[in-house]
Design an enzyme around this catalytic site. Sequence first.
Site, PDB file in Angstrom:
ATOM      1  N   ASN A  82      23.723  67.635  37.004  1.00  0.00           N
ATOM      2  CA  ASN A  82      22.690  68.553  36.583  1.00  0.00           C
ATOM      3  C   ASN A  82      21.667  68.651  37.711  1.00  0.00           C
ATOM      4  O   ASN A  82      21.133  67.649  38.152  1.00  0.00           O
ATOM      5  CB  ASN A  82      22.038  68.030  35.298  1.00  0.00           C
ATOM      6  CG  ASN A  82      21.056  69.000  34.719  1.00  0.00           C
ATOM      7  OD1 ASN A  82      20.113  69.408  35.383  1.00  0.00           O
ATOM      8  ND2 ASN A  82      21.259  69.368  33.463  1.00  0.00           N
ATOM      9  N   HIS A 105      23.963  73.132  35.246  1.00  0.00           N
ATOM     10  CA  HIS A 105      24.255  71.941  34.452  1.00  0.00           C
ATOM     11  C   HIS A 105      25.322  71.118  35.179  1.00  0.00           C
ATOM     12  O   HIS A 105      25.996  71.623  36.073  1.00  0.00           O
ATOM     13  CB  HIS A 105      24.767  72.338  33.078  1.00  0.00           C
ATOM     14  CG  HIS A 105      23.750  73.058  32.253  1.00  0.00           C
ATOM     15  ND1 HIS A 105      23.902  73.207  30.888  1.00  0.00           N
ATOM     16  CD2 HIS A 105      22.583  73.670  32.570  1.00  0.00           C
ATOM     17  CE1 HIS A 105      22.859  73.885  30.405  1.00  0.00           C
ATOM     18  NE2 HIS A 105      22.054  74.181  31.409  1.00  0.00           N
ATOM     19  N   GLU A 119      28.243  70.156  34.182  1.00  0.00           N
ATOM     20  CA  GLU A 119      29.584  70.722  34.007  1.00  0.00           C
ATOM     21  C   GLU A 119      29.794  71.954  34.879  1.00  0.00           C
ATOM     22  O   GLU A 119      30.854  72.122  35.473  1.00  0.00           O
ATOM     23  CB  GLU A 119      29.818  71.094  32.534  1.00  0.00           C
ATOM     24  CG  GLU A 119      29.818  69.915  31.579  1.00  0.00           C
ATOM     25  CD  GLU A 119      28.436  69.567  31.033  1.00  0.00           C
ATOM     26  OE1 GLU A 119      28.388  68.844  30.030  1.00  0.00           O
ATOM     27  OE2 GLU A 119      27.416  70.004  31.603  1.00  0.00           O
ATOM     28  N   CYS A 139      27.815  75.172  28.276  1.00  0.00           N
ATOM     29  CA  CYS A 139      28.964  74.516  28.915  1.00  0.00           C
ATOM     30  C   CYS A 139      30.195  74.521  28.005  1.00  0.00           C
ATOM     31  O   CYS A 139      31.324  74.599  28.483  1.00  0.00           O
ATOM     32  CB  CYS A 139      28.582  73.107  29.335  1.00  0.00           C
ATOM     33  SG  CYS A 139      27.288  73.105  30.608  1.00  0.00           S
TER      34      CYS A 139
END
Length: 133
Positions: free
Chosen positions: A45, A56, A58, A86
């Site tokens: 992140n 983020h 992901e 996400c």
Amino acid sequence: MIKINYLSLLDIAIGEATIGLSEGGIPIGAALFNKDGTLLGKGRNRRIQNDDPSLHGETDAFRNAGRQRSYSDIIMATTLAPCWYCSGLIRQFKIKTVVVCESLYNPILRYGVSLFQFVIPKRQILSLKKLQL
């Protein structure tokens, strides 16, 4: 059939979260692997570091993995249950396996994704504890 050690995949994500914390960011890390456990990309992140609300853990890992022919055999490891944003990425690209450290409830379960949840070892909880504001 290859047996994957999901906890070892999670270690990569935890490492990214630790780096994010040391940068003054939110300690959430993620990584993408192909079905044999080969690392494709990792990320953390960086919302605070880059002043980018869409960055983020992901999505950073997803971008760093580069374009793949197919995502159905991709494994995502993340230190925190994916948010709606996400989860949408996971659903859109048909990622079927997600490994998480923490997840009380995740909406992605409704869509046939296998979720492997692990409890974070105490040594790693201490390094991620600053997330609690």
